[in-house]
Design a protein around this motif. Structure first.
Motif, mmCIF file in Angstrom:
data_model
loop_
_atom_site.group_PDB
_atom_site.id
_atom_site.type_symbol
_atom_site.label_atom_id
_atom_site.label_comp_id
_atom_site.label_asym_id
_atom_site.label_seq_id
_atom_site.Cartn_x
_atom_site.Cartn_y
_atom_site.Cartn_z
ATOM 1 N N UNK A 490 21.677 -25.250 1.691
ATOM 2 C CA UNK A 490 21.512 -25.673 3.075
ATOM 3 C C UNK A 490 22.685 -26.570 3.436
ATOM 4 N N UNK A 491 23.505 -26.099 4.373
ATOM 5 C CA UNK A 491 24.703 -26.840 4.772
ATOM 6 C C UNK A 491 24.513 -27.347 6.196
ATOM 7 N N UNK A 492 24.355 -28.676 6.323
ATOM 8 C CA UNK A 492 24.207 -29.303 7.631
ATOM 9 C C UNK A 492 25.246 -30.398 7.817
ATOM 10 N N UNK A 493 26.381 -30.221 7.166
ATOM 11 C CA UNK A 493 27.464 -31.200 7.291
ATOM 12 C C UNK A 493 28.019 -31.206 8.704
ATOM 13 N N UNK A 494 28.557 -32.369 9.111
ATOM 14 C CA UNK A 494 29.231 -32.445 10.394
ATOM 15 C C UNK A 494 28.306 -32.319 11.591
ATOM 16 N N UNK A 500 17.823 -38.004 6.464
ATOM 17 C CA UNK A 500 17.728 -36.768 5.693
ATOM 18 C C UNK A 500 16.525 -35.976 6.200
ATOM 19 N N UNK A 501 16.724 -34.689 6.566
ATOM 20 C CA UNK A 501 15.594 -33.892 7.061
ATOM 21 C C UNK A 501 14.451 -33.881 6.054
ATOM 22 N N UNK A 502 13.239 -33.889 6.552
ATOM 23 C CA UNK A 502 12.066 -33.947 5.675
ATOM 24 C C UNK A 502 11.528 -32.561 5.370
ATOM 25 N N UNK A 503 10.674 -32.514 4.331
ATOM 26 C CA UNK A 503 9.980 -31.282 3.932
ATOM 27 C C UNK A 503 10.925 -30.122 3.663
ATOM 28 N N UNK A 504 12.010 -30.406 2.997
ATOM 29 C CA UNK A 504 12.963 -29.353 2.652
ATOM 30 C C UNK A 504 12.353 -28.423 1.610
ATOM 31 N N UNK A 505 12.799 -27.148 1.531
ATOM 32 C CA UNK A 505 12.183 -26.172 0.620
ATOM 33 C C UNK A 505 12.290 -26.582 -0.849
ATOM 34 N N UNK A 506 11.276 -26.289 -1.607
ATOM 35 C CA UNK A 506 11.246 -26.600 -3.026
ATOM 36 C C UNK A 506 12.337 -25.866 -3.799
ATOM 37 N N UNK A 507 12.739 -24.710 -3.305
ATOM 38 C CA UNK A 507 13.739 -23.881 -3.986
ATOM 39 C C UNK A 507 15.164 -24.405 -3.828
ATOM 40 N N UNK A 508 15.377 -25.384 -2.962
ATOM 41 C CA UNK A 508 16.726 -25.842 -2.620
ATOM 42 C C UNK A 508 17.476 -26.375 -3.840
ATOM 43 N N UNK A 509 18.749 -25.933 -3.973
ATOM 44 C CA UNK A 509 19.593 -26.380 -5.082
ATOM 45 C C UNK A 509 20.797 -27.195 -4.610
ATOM 46 N N UNK A 510 21.324 -26.893 -3.442
ATOM 47 C CA UNK A 510 22.495 -27.617 -2.944
ATOM 48 C C UNK A 510 22.283 -28.008 -1.481
ATOM 49 N N UNK A 511 22.458 -29.293 -1.214
ATOM 50 C CA UNK A 511 22.258 -29.825 0.128
ATOM 51 C C UNK A 511 23.523 -30.544 0.586
ATOM 52 N N UNK A 512 24.100 -30.064 1.678
ATOM 53 C CA UNK A 512 25.350 -30.621 2.196
ATOM 54 C C UNK A 512 25.053 -31.387 3.482
ATOM 55 N N UNK A 513 25.227 -32.707 3.421
ATOM 56 C CA UNK A 513 24.937 -33.573 4.563
ATOM 57 C C UNK A 513 26.097 -34.514 4.867
ATOM 58 N N UNK A 514 27.280 -34.203 4.361
ATOM 59 C CA UNK A 514 28.423 -35.082 4.592
ATOM 60 C C UNK A 514 28.807 -35.101 6.077
ATOM 61 N N UNK A 515 29.485 -36.167 6.471
ATOM 62 C CA UNK A 515 29.976 -36.322 7.840
ATOM 63 C C UNK A 515 28.853 -36.287 8.869
ATOM 64 N N UNK A 516 27.800 -37.026 8.581
ATOM 65 C CA UNK A 516 26.734 -37.231 9.558
ATOM 66 C C UNK A 516 26.643 -38.729 9.873
ATOM 67 N N UNK A 517 25.493 -39.197 10.319
ATOM 68 C CA UNK A 517 25.314 -40.613 10.661
ATOM 69 C C UNK A 517 24.116 -41.184 9.916
#
Length: 597
Positions: A490-494, A500-517
């Motif tokens: 899940x890429x939500x950078x920029x 941090x978004x809540x209730x993310x999927x259990x299967x998630x392996x990589x989370x991109x949240x750089x360049x946010x606030x």
């Protein structure tokens, strides 16, 4: 202070940098010496043959390798019964005929990568080598090809010289000749004899790329199956130039100056075995008529093609790949029946054209369709109604808006695995995505919300890219991730996320949240993602005390935690908290903690 923070977590911090290795690349036209005997025998170990030249490697089988020793002269003590002699990668400038004449058993002679000139290589140099099969003279300084070569020759490589002239008997009257390499020279039409291959009708491979030819050479050998003429100055293909080449399978004509006027309807027609045809990077205004029926891969990119007529492609029943990117095609210039009957056509590239809508009459069995970098502004209900087999659809960098995507536009695409809508004008996540998608790319849009139901039922989605949009946590529906049970990336950078978004999927392996606030990382932020391997929080606004050690301790699979560019501290002296000495003591303690851990 920063190092003290790092030691709190038993994971690999910051970025894991991949190492790269530079490897040599072989040009598709190049012909390398098939066996390098120096790899078989150490140059210093030449005792197997008593009269082996100094520094060279010799084997009882008649193999002598003197390559790579900066030799300036031909070695005079090469054993007389040598069969295979390698002298590549030296500095030899001249060879006397008598030096070669005594090597009457020679079958392979490798002289590539030396400094040989035509003056230093007499016309009669190879006349006495009556058993010579393989001659390698690439990467020298020859301006004229030898006038006489043995008629026993099987392969000749003269690539990367300065050749301007070929003689009739250079390659003529050689019934065993199979391959000739002449690419990267300075050959012009006047430098080629009309009967260059007279008596050498068995030549199968002819590479003449990167010269200065304006016309296709005459009287080409009938046995040819591979012909390279790319990177020349070809303007015209003379009538009948290919009419006898019924065995030709690969024809490379890219990067020339060919126009539709420089060929006729029968130019390619008799190439009944042709499977690969490259006409890219020429000056074609439309697709030539009379293309061979058995072509599998057709390169027409980087021309000035504006139209595709009704019957110009339909006879190519075996075509699987059609590359038409970087042309001037508009949707109304493509006949609705242009692809009719092409049941094997599975890959079509139409990117970097001038399409203002999805062309009608797309190939029914197309699997990969590249429509990126056009001017498409809408996707109508029936644009993909007949492309049932589509698996990869790229519509990135067009002018598509959310409101102009029909909710049922993708209803027939039940096999679609990858959809790219990046770089458009989407303001909200549209409805109607295919349920079988594995990858959905929506990067670089203006998306500010994920409404309820836009991602529902997408249980097979593994990758979701939403970077560089305008998403806020409050604009993401609380149940958006509920059905994404296979999501790994899940890429939500920029974006404009403050948490941090809540209730993310259990299967998630990589989370991109750089360049946010993002300002805080709650202790339970990753409770729903126990399998996560990489968390990227670089360049947010997380305060030093806004992260607790326990937040990451339970993530047993975590390998990368990138949190650089956060933790902006105030000046301790201004706050009266610590002196310089106290800060140094803190740092020493931190270093000691690191060692202990």
């Amino acid at each position: 202070m920063y190092s003290k923070f790092i030691i709190q977590f038993p994971v690999l911090w910051l970025l894991v940098l991949g190492s790269s290795r530079i490897q040599g690349q072989k040009d598709e036209d190049s012909n390398e010496f098939p066996e390098n005997s120096s790899e078989m025998l150490n140059p210093e170990s030449n005792s197997l043959v008593p009269d082996c030249p100094k520094k060279c490697s010799c084997l009882p089988e008649g193999i002598v390798d003197c390559g790579g020793f900066s030799l300036k002269e031909f070695p005079i003590d090469v054993p007389e019964l040598t069969n295979h002699l390698s002298l590549q990668n030296n500095q030899i400038e001249e060879i006397f005929p008598e030096e070669l004449a005594r090597l009457y058993s020679l079958e392979t002679l490798n002289l590539q990568n030396n400094r040989l000139t035509s003056k230093g290589l007499p016309e009669e140099a190879f006349e006495q080598l009556e058993n010579l099969n393989y001659l390698y003279l690439a990467n020298n300084q020859l301006t004229m090809a030898p006038k006489f070569l043995p008629n026993t020759l099987i392969s000749a490589d003269f690539a990367a010289n300065n050749l301007t002239k070929i003689y009739e008997l250079t390659f003529g009257q050689k019934p065993n000749l199979r391959s000739v390499y002449l690419h990267n020279n300075k050959l012009e039409d006047a430098g080629l004899p009309e009967n260059m291959f007279n008596g050498s009708s068995n030549v199968e491979v002819l590479i003449m790329s990167s010269n200065f030819l304006k016309y296709v050479p005459k009287n080409l050998p009938r046995a040819l199956y591979k012909l390279h003429l790319k990177n020349n100055k070809l303007e015209k293909i003379p009538k009948g130039a290919f009419s006898e080449l019924s065995e030709l399978r690969e024809l490379y004509l890219q990067n020339n100056k060919l126009t539709n006027e420089g060929m006729d309807n029968e130019t390619f027609w008799k190439l009944s075995s042709l499977e690969y045809l490259d006409l890219s990077s020429n000056n074609l205004s439309h697709i030539p008529s009379g293309l061979p029926r058995n072509v599998v891969l057709l390169h027409l990119e980087k021309n000035a093609i504006k139209t595709i007529g009704k019957d110009v492609l339909t006879q190519i029943r075996n075509m699987e790949y059609l590359l038409l990117h970087n042309n001037k095609l508009k949707a109304h210039g493509i006949d609705p029946l242009a692809f009719h009957g092409l049941k094997k056509l599975h890959t079509v590239h139409l990117y970097n054209n001038q399409l203002d809508r999805i062309p009608s009459g797309l190939p029914r069995r197309v699997k990969t369709l590249m429509l990126l970098h056009n001017q498409i502004s809408e996707i109508n209900r029936n644009d993909f109604a007949t492309t049932y087999f589509l698996e990869d659809l790229n519509l990135s960098y067009n002018k598509i808006t959310s409101s102009q995507i029909h909710r049922e536009a993708f209803r027939k695409l039940r096999l679609l695995k990858s959809l790219d809508l990046s770089g458009n004008n989407l303001h909200t996540l549209p409805y109607g995505f295919p349920k079988n998608l594995h990858s959905l790319k929506l990067k670089v849009n203006e998306i500010s919300s994920i409404p309820r139901g836009t991602l529902s039922g997408m249980s097979k989605l593994q990758e979701l890219y939403l970077s560089n949009n305008k998403l806020k946590v409050s604009s993401i529906h609380s149940e958006s991730w509920r059905d994404l049970t296979s999501l790994k990336i899940l890429d939500m950078a920029g974006n404009q996320l403050t948490a941090i978004p809540s209730d993310l999927p259990e299967s998630l392996e990589y989370l991109y949240l750089q360049n946010n606030k993002i300002t805080t990382v709650p202790e339970d932020a990753f409770d729903s993602t126990p399998n996560i391997k990489g968390i990227y929080l670089r360049f947010n606004k997380i305060a030093f005390n806004a992260v607790k050690e326990s937040t990451f301790q339970r993530l047993k699979q975590l390998q990368v935690l990138d949190i650089e560019g956060n933790f902006e501290f105030s000046d301790p002296l201004k706050n009266g908290d610590h002196s310089d000495e106290e800060m140094e003591e803190d740092e020493d303690e931190g270093e000691q903690d690191v060692e202990e851990k």
